[in-house]
Design an enzyme around this catalytic site. Structure first.
Site, short mmCIF file in Angstrom:
data_model
loop_
_atom_site.label_atom_id
_atom_site.label_comp_id
_atom_site.label_asym_id
_atom_site.label_seq_id
_atom_site.Cartn_x
_atom_site.Cartn_y
_atom_site.Cartn_z
N ASP A 1 0.40 1.40 -1.93
CA ASP A 1 0.48 0.47 -3.06
C ASP A 1 -0.83 -0.33 -3.17
OD1 ASP A 1 3.08 1.29 -3.41
OD2 ASP A 1 3.93 -0.39 -2.29
N1 URA Z 1 5.81 1.88 1.57
C1 URA Z 1 5.59 0.93 0.63
O1 URA Z 1 6.50 0.22 0.22
N2 URA Z 1 4.34 0.80 0.16
C2 URA Z 1 3.28 1.50 0.61
O2 URA Z 1 2.15 1.30 0.16
C3 URA Z 1 3.51 2.49 1.58
C4 URA Z 1 4.80 2.66 2.05
#
Ligand code: URA
Length: 238
Positions: A105
């Protein structure tokens, strides 16, 4: 495997094909000790020695890097609105047209593997493979032993099935933990914690398969994977 001399030069020196043509035509390139001016000459990278301006060159079909992702960057090759991790890469890395193996993310930190090996990327991301990813996370309220048990069994994040078993190791501070998962759904960890009534306030990937995040890399820095790291990823496909 053979490769054209201009492609060899362009890849090894991270220059354009036309810059490679100029170097070859101007006689800066030797093949096994003799000047070689044929841009299309077929080279066997295992057997032939290619030198340009006294530098012995090596050719790799594929390229592999590790990035320590800062927050604020989208894990993709292009985005209309936000900066992407591509902006963090030096030109010689971008030259190889690498892309991230999976996504973090925008607000997640840590380890991103980049490669131009599409087959390997596809393989590692296949839901069938269950490649392990480990994250360090912090939550708004403390995690409990019952959360460890729930994640071991699988939790409901609104998909057709429960999540696959995950391993949660809570540290001395119950708001901090390490979690290992072997799937990669959108916002997976945030949704898993939400299912347990917690909000993730910090998330950092610290391992992908057998490759730990190199702590000597500053945030935003990238380095080539070592031979050993590359082999450990490739052995999955063998
Ligand atoms: N899980 C998440 O919620 N975000 C990420 O970036 C990676 C795994």
């Amino acid at each position: 495997m053979t490769v054209r001399l201009d492609k060899f030069i362009s890849s090894a020196l991270a220059v354009t094909r036309s810059e490679a043509h100029t170097l070859i035509r101007r006689g800066y390139v030797t093949l096994d000790g003799k000047a070689e001016r044929d841009i299309g000459k077929k080279i066997d990278p295992e057997k032939n020695e290619v030198v340009c301006k006294n530098e012995k060159l090596t050719f790799s079909q594929f390229h592999y890097y590790m990035l320590n992702k800062p927050d604020g960057y989208i894990c993709s090759t292009e985005d209309m609105r936000d900066p992407t991790i591509m902006e963090l890469l030096p030109d010689n890395v971008k030259h190889h047209k690498v892309f991230p193996v999976g996504r973090l993310d925008k607000d997640t930190f840590g380890l991103v593997i980049l490669t131009d090996n599409g087959e390997l990327s596809h393989f590692l991301l296949s839901p069938k493979r269950h490649v392990e990813k480990e994250y360090y996370l912090e939550t708004d309220i403390g995690m409990e032993p019952s959360d460890v048990e729930a994640l071991k069994k699988g939790v409901d994040i609104g998909e057709t099935k429960l999540t696959l078993p995950a391993v949660l190791n809570i540290t001395d501070d119950p708001r901090c933990a390490y979690i290992t998962i072997c799937e990669g759904k959108f916002h997976q960890i945030k949704r898993m914690m939400q299912a347990l009534g917690k909000k993730v306030v910090y998330l950092e990937r610290v391992r992908f398969d057998n490759i730990p995040l190199d702590r000597s890399l500053e945030r935003g820095e990238v380095r080539p994977l070592t031979e050993e790291e590359i082999n450990s990823l490739l052995k999955n496909m063998a």
